[in-house]
Design a protein around this motif. Structure first.
Motif, PDB file in Angstrom:
ATOM      1  N   ALA A  77       0.833  -1.199   0.000  1.00 55.08           N
ATOM      2  CA  ALA A  77       0.000   0.000   0.000  1.00 55.08           C
ATOM      3  C   ALA A  77       0.873   1.257   0.000  1.00 55.08           C
ATOM      4  CB  ALA A  77      -0.926  -0.002   1.218  1.00 55.08           C
ATOM      5  N   LYS A  78       1.950   1.248   0.784  1.00 54.12           N
ATOM      6  CA  LYS A  78       2.867   2.393   0.806  1.00 54.12           C
ATOM      7  C   LYS A  78       3.519   2.588  -0.557  1.00 54.12           C
ATOM      8  CE  LYS A  78       4.036   2.082   5.698  1.00 54.12           C
ATOM      9  NZ  LYS A  78       5.076   1.731   6.668  1.00 54.12           N
ATOM     10  N   LYS A  79       3.980   1.495  -1.151  1.00 53.90           N
ATOM     11  CA  LYS A  79       4.634   1.580  -2.462  1.00 53.90           C
ATOM     12  C   LYS A  79       3.660   2.074  -3.526  1.00 53.90           C
ATOM     13  CE  LYS A  79       8.058  -1.970  -1.474  1.00 53.90           C
ATOM     14  NZ  LYS A  79       8.489  -3.333  -1.746  1.00 53.90           N
ATOM     15  N   LEU A  80       2.415   1.606  -3.457  1.00 53.52           N
ATOM     16  CA  LEU A  80       1.414   2.041  -4.422  1.00 53.52           C
ATOM     17  C   LEU A  80       1.094   3.526  -4.246  1.00 53.52           C
ATOM     18  CD1 LEU A  80      -0.423   1.105  -6.738  1.00 53.52           C
ATOM     19  CD2 LEU A  80      -2.188   0.673  -5.037  1.00 53.52           C
ATOM     20  N   GLY A  81       1.061   4.004  -3.010  1.00 54.91           N
ATOM     21  CA  GLY A  81       0.844   5.425  -2.757  1.00 54.91           C
ATOM     22  C   GLY A  81       1.948   6.279  -3.354  1.00 54.91           C
ATOM     23  N   GLU A  82       3.185   5.848  -3.187  1.00 57.31           N
ATOM     24  CA  GLU A  82       4.320   6.565  -3.774  1.00 57.31           C
ATOM     25  C   GLU A  82       4.242   6.538  -5.300  1.00 57.31           C
ATOM     26  OE1 GLU A  82       7.721   4.573  -2.235  1.00 57.31           O
ATOM     27  OE2 GLU A  82       7.400   5.294  -0.182  1.00 57.31           O
ATOM     28  N   PHE A  83       3.905   5.373  -5.849  1.00 57.02           N
ATOM     29  CA  PHE A  83       3.858   5.183  -7.301  1.00 57.02           C
ATOM     30  C   PHE A  83       2.794   6.061  -7.955  1.00 57.02           C
ATOM     31  CE2 PHE A  83       2.601   2.596 -11.057  1.00 57.02           C
ATOM     32  CZ  PHE A  83       3.807   2.651 -11.740  1.00 57.02           C
ATOM     33  N   ILE A  84       1.582   6.089  -7.370  1.00 61.47           N
ATOM     34  CA  ILE A  84       0.507   6.888  -7.964  1.00 61.47           C
ATOM     35  C   ILE A  84       0.809   8.376  -7.818  1.00 61.47           C
ATOM     36  CG2 ILE A  84      -1.026   7.011  -5.953  1.00 61.47           C
ATOM     37  CD1 ILE A  84      -2.202   6.484  -9.552  1.00 61.47           C
ATOM     38  N   ALA A  85       1.466   8.764  -6.723  1.00 59.42           N
ATOM     39  CA  ALA A  85       1.818  10.174  -6.545  1.00 59.42           C
ATOM     40  C   ALA A  85       2.818  10.609  -7.614  1.00 59.42           C
ATOM     41  CB  ALA A  85       2.398  10.400  -5.150  1.00 59.42           C
ATOM     42  N   GLU A  86       3.797   9.773  -7.902  1.00 62.33           N
ATOM     43  CA  GLU A  86       4.777  10.094  -8.944  1.00 62.33           C
ATOM     44  C   GLU A  86       4.108  10.221 -10.312  1.00 62.33           C
ATOM     45  OE1 GLU A  86       7.634   6.978  -8.627  1.00 62.33           O
ATOM     46  OE2 GLU A  86       8.429   7.724  -6.714  1.00 62.33           O
ATOM     47  N   ARG A 117       0.736  11.377   0.288  1.00 57.04           N
ATOM     48  CA  ARG A 117       0.949  12.734   0.805  1.00 57.04           C
ATOM     49  C   ARG A 117       2.439  13.055   0.922  1.00 57.04           C
ATOM     50  NH1 ARG A 117      -3.280  11.541   4.722  1.00 57.04           N
ATOM     51  NH2 ARG A 117      -5.183  12.544   4.017  1.00 57.04           N
ATOM     52  N   GLU A 118       3.216  12.097   1.392  1.00 54.52           N
ATOM     53  CA  GLU A 118       4.659  12.307   1.547  1.00 54.52           C
ATOM     54  C   GLU A 118       5.340  12.569   0.221  1.00 54.52           C
ATOM     55  OE1 GLU A 118       6.314   9.016   3.670  1.00 54.52           O
ATOM     56  OE2 GLU A 118       5.136   9.433   5.483  1.00 54.52           O
ATOM     57  N   LYS A 119       4.833  11.958  -0.842  1.00 51.55           N
ATOM     58  CA  LYS A 119       5.430  12.146  -2.170  1.00 51.55           C
ATOM     59  C   LYS A 119       4.972  13.442  -2.847  1.00 51.55           C
ATOM     60  CE  LYS A 119       8.251   8.862  -3.226  1.00 51.55           C
ATOM     61  NZ  LYS A 119       9.579   9.088  -3.737  1.00 51.55           N
ATOM     62  N   GLY A 120       4.001  14.161  -2.251  1.00 49.63           N
ATOM     63  CA  GLY A 120       3.648  15.465  -2.800  1.00 49.63           C
ATOM     64  C   GLY A 120       2.203  15.687  -3.194  1.00 49.63           C
ATOM     65  N   LEU A 121       1.349  14.669  -3.137  1.00 50.27           N
ATOM     66  CA  LEU A 121      -0.070  14.901  -3.436  1.00 50.27           C
ATOM     67  C   LEU A 121      -0.728  15.597  -2.262  1.00 50.27           C
ATOM     68  CD1 LEU A 121      -1.521  11.718  -5.174  1.00 50.27           C
ATOM     69  CD2 LEU A 121      -1.136  13.944  -6.136  1.00 50.27           C
ATOM     70  N   LYS A 122      -1.642  16.506  -2.561  1.00 53.73           N
ATOM     71  CA  LYS A 122      -2.343  17.236  -1.505  1.00 53.73           C
ATOM     72  C   LYS A 122      -3.809  16.818  -1.499  1.00 53.73           C
ATOM     73  CE  LYS A 122       0.710  21.163  -1.799  1.00 53.73           C
ATOM     74  NZ  LYS A 122       1.264  21.447  -3.084  1.00 53.73           N
ATOM     75  N   PHE A 123      -4.256  16.345  -0.330  1.00 46.94           N
ATOM     76  CA  PHE A 123      -5.677  16.034  -0.133  1.00 46.94           C
ATOM     77  C   PHE A 123      -5.989  16.004   1.328  1.00 46.94           C
ATOM     78  CE2 PHE A 123      -3.477  12.032  -0.897  1.00 46.94           C
ATOM     79  CZ  PHE A 123      -3.906  11.190   0.111  1.00 46.94           C
TER      80      PHE A 123
END
Length: 123
Positions: A77-86, A117-123
């Motif tokens: 889940a963490k890796k997917l969050g980073e991936f979608i943010a990129e 959020r850590e990778k830069g998406l804002k919500f």
């Protein structure tokens, strides 16, 4: 009143959330879904009815980047969050509305959201 299954309860929560959450071109909706085996996410412009960006744990690019195919633990889940943010930032999407899909904001859902959020998406 009939006893509801876990899936039926989740769908009721999801309908309640979707009444309030709507994606626009400026702030699209990031829809999260977890199946029995994998995790999926889409960034959707509801006004136009188009998926702008999508990713999953079985996505070809995700597998190439992380070397793991499938799975739905917290690390995935963490890796997917980073991936979608990129992917979203590469397309110029910075602000999104998070749609947790009726899942409780806990565990995998929270790990996914925090990583994005850590990778830069804002919500």
């Amino acid at each position: 009143m009939a006893v509801k299954t876990r899936r039926e309860k989740r769908l009721i929560r999801h309908k309640r959330i979707r009444k309030k959450v709507f994606g626009t071109a400026e702030r699209p909706r990031m829809a999260f879904f977890k199946s029995l085996n994998n995790l999926y996410v889409q960034i959707i412009d509801d006004e136009a009815g188009h998926t702008l960006v999508s990713a999953s744990t079985i996505d070809k690019d995700f597998v190439e980047k992380y070397g793991v195919r499938g799975g739905k633990n917290i690390e995935m889940a963490k890796k997917l969050g980073e991936f979608i943010a990129e992917k979203a930032l590469a397309k110029g999407i910075q602000n999104v509305v998070f749609d947790r899909g009726g899942f409780i904001y806990h565990g995998k859902v929270k790990a996914f959201a925090d990583a994005a959020r850590e990778k830069g998406l804002k919500f």
